[in-house]
Design a protein around this motif. Structure first.
Motif, mmCIF file in Angstrom:
data_model
loop_
_atom_site.group_PDB
_atom_site.id
_atom_site.type_symbol
_atom_site.label_atom_id
_atom_site.label_comp_id
_atom_site.label_asym_id
_atom_site.label_seq_id
_atom_site.Cartn_x
_atom_site.Cartn_y
_atom_site.Cartn_z
ATOM 1 N N PHE A 107 0.835 -1.198 0.000
ATOM 2 C CA PHE A 107 0.000 0.000 0.000
ATOM 3 C C PHE A 107 0.873 1.253 0.000
ATOM 4 O O PHE A 107 0.641 2.183 -0.781
ATOM 5 C CB PHE A 107 -0.949 0.010 1.203
ATOM 6 N N PHE A 108 1.881 1.286 0.863
ATOM 7 C CA PHE A 108 2.751 2.465 0.965
ATOM 8 C C PHE A 108 3.452 2.759 -0.364
ATOM 9 O O PHE A 108 3.418 3.885 -0.865
ATOM 10 C CB PHE A 108 3.780 2.271 2.076
ATOM 11 N N ILE A 109 4.091 1.748 -0.940
ATOM 12 C CA ILE A 109 4.822 1.962 -2.193
ATOM 13 C C ILE A 109 3.875 2.433 -3.292
ATOM 14 O O ILE A 109 4.190 3.365 -4.038
ATOM 15 C CB ILE A 109 5.569 0.674 -2.610
ATOM 16 N N CYS A 110 2.712 1.813 -3.384
ATOM 17 C CA CYS A 110 1.761 2.210 -4.436
ATOM 18 C C CYS A 110 1.241 3.623 -4.237
ATOM 19 O O CYS A 110 1.035 4.355 -5.212
ATOM 20 C CB CYS A 110 0.608 1.212 -4.508
ATOM 21 N N ARG A 111 1.044 4.043 -2.991
ATOM 22 C CA ARG A 111 0.583 5.416 -2.757
ATOM 23 C C ARG A 111 1.680 6.425 -3.098
ATOM 24 O O ARG A 111 1.394 7.503 -3.631
ATOM 25 C CB ARG A 111 0.110 5.612 -1.309
ATOM 26 N N ALA A 117 3.156 9.731 -9.946
ATOM 27 C CA ALA A 117 2.479 9.695 -11.248
ATOM 28 C C ALA A 117 1.526 10.874 -11.402
ATOM 29 O O ALA A 117 1.366 11.406 -12.506
ATOM 30 C CB ALA A 117 1.728 8.377 -11.411
ATOM 31 N N TYR A 118 0.898 11.283 -10.308
ATOM 32 C CA TYR A 118 -0.034 12.409 -10.362
ATOM 33 C C TYR A 118 0.712 13.724 -10.561
ATOM 34 O O TYR A 118 0.316 14.580 -11.347
ATOM 35 C CB TYR A 118 -0.845 12.480 -9.063
ATOM 36 N N LEU A 119 1.802 13.904 -9.836
ATOM 37 C CA LEU A 119 2.466 15.207 -9.807
ATOM 38 C C LEU A 119 3.400 15.454 -10.989
ATOM 39 O O LEU A 119 3.633 16.606 -11.352
ATOM 40 C CB LEU A 119 3.229 15.373 -8.491
ATOM 41 N N ARG A 127 -0.719 5.918 -13.034
ATOM 42 C CA ARG A 127 -1.449 6.307 -11.826
ATOM 43 C C ARG A 127 -2.556 5.299 -11.513
ATOM 44 O O ARG A 127 -2.726 4.891 -10.363
ATOM 45 C CB ARG A 127 -2.013 7.722 -11.987
ATOM 46 N N SER A 128 -3.282 4.873 -12.515
ATOM 47 C CA SER A 128 -4.376 3.912 -12.314
ATOM 48 C C SER A 128 -3.862 2.569 -11.812
ATOM 49 O O SER A 128 -4.492 1.944 -10.952
ATOM 50 C CB SER A 128 -5.149 3.701 -13.610
ATOM 51 N N ILE A 133 -3.442 -1.411 -7.563
ATOM 52 C CA ILE A 133 -2.633 -2.335 -6.757
ATOM 53 C C ILE A 133 -2.719 -1.977 -5.279
ATOM 54 O O ILE A 133 -2.754 -2.858 -4.418
ATOM 55 C CB ILE A 133 -1.182 -2.393 -7.268
ATOM 56 N N ALA A 134 -2.791 -0.697 -4.955
ATOM 57 C CA ALA A 134 -2.911 -0.268 -3.555
ATOM 58 C C ALA A 134 -4.228 -0.714 -2.934
ATOM 59 O O ALA A 134 -4.321 -0.878 -1.708
ATOM 60 C CB ALA A 134 -2.777 1.250 -3.446
ATOM 61 N N GLN A 135 -5.248 -0.921 -3.754
ATOM 62 C CA GLN A 135 -6.536 -1.355 -3.217
ATOM 63 C C GLN A 135 -6.528 -2.835 -2.823
ATOM 64 O O GLN A 135 -7.314 -3.254 -1.965
ATOM 65 C CB GLN A 135 -7.652 -1.093 -4.233
ATOM 66 N N ILE A 136 -5.642 -3.612 -3.403
ATOM 67 C CA ILE A 136 -5.610 -5.049 -3.113
ATOM 68 C C ILE A 136 -5.351 -5.325 -1.630
ATOM 69 O O ILE A 136 -6.109 -6.080 -1.005
ATOM 70 C CB ILE A 136 -4.608 -5.774 -4.041
ATOM 71 N N PRO A 137 -4.313 -4.733 -1.009
ATOM 72 C CA PRO A 137 -4.131 -5.004 0.422
ATOM 73 C C PRO A 137 -5.285 -4.469 1.277
ATOM 74 O O PRO A 137 -5.622 -5.078 2.298
ATOM 75 C CB PRO A 137 -2.809 -4.326 0.778
#
Length: 153
Positions: A107-111, A117-119, A127-128, A133-137
């Motif tokens: 989660f941390f790495i993906c965020r 990716a956003y900035l 970004r998607s 992937i962050a939603q999986i955990p």
């Protein structure tokens, strides 16, 4: 008398969660400060009183990059706050340290990658993919919490 604070801090899983939770909150602060700095550099203020303080009402305006920074911060709020809740409760369900650490780390790495990716902005679908992937955990922790709760119901 049981001192629950000592139990929580001595829990390796909870300590691991706290480590990543604090890093994520710090990351949110960094994005907030960055948004303010970009706003100052671009002279694009959301409130007339701020524009007047920094040169005049002509600076009471929107800027595309300021808005991008704001959206990145808003997306953090929408995703990190639920993670903080889920991670804290999940830590109390007695998961293995290695599995819990994997959840928190992914989660941390993906965020972090999502914010980068956003900035920058990076080409889609970077970004998607980071978001998904962050939603999986998070889903995994939610399911495990529900299973744990149902076992006691």
């Amino acid at each position: 008398k049981i001192d629950y604070r000592k139990i929580m801090i001595r829990s390796e899983v909870f300590s691991c969660f706290v480590f990543y939770a604090v890093l994520l909150v710090f990351k949110m602060y960094v994005i907030a400060v960055l948004t303010g700095q970009v706003r100052l550099r671009k002279k694009a203020f959301a409130n007339p009183e701020d524009a007047l303080r920094h040169g005049g009402l002509q600076y009471y305006r929107e800027d595309p990059y300021v808005e991008r920074c704001r959206r990145a911060h808003h997306n953090d709020l929408e995703n990190i706050l639920p993670f903080l809740f889920l991670g804290a409760i999940y830590s109390l369900t007695g998961p293995s340290l290695s599995l819990a650490r994997l959840h928190f780390l992914v989660f941390f790495i993906c965020r972090v990658l999502h914010s980068i990716a956003y900035l920058l902005p990076l080409q889609a679908p970077a970004r998607s993919v980071a978001y998904t992937i962050a939603q999986i955990p998070c889903v995994s922790m939610a399911v495990q919490i529900l299973i744990s709760v149902m076992a006691y119901a």
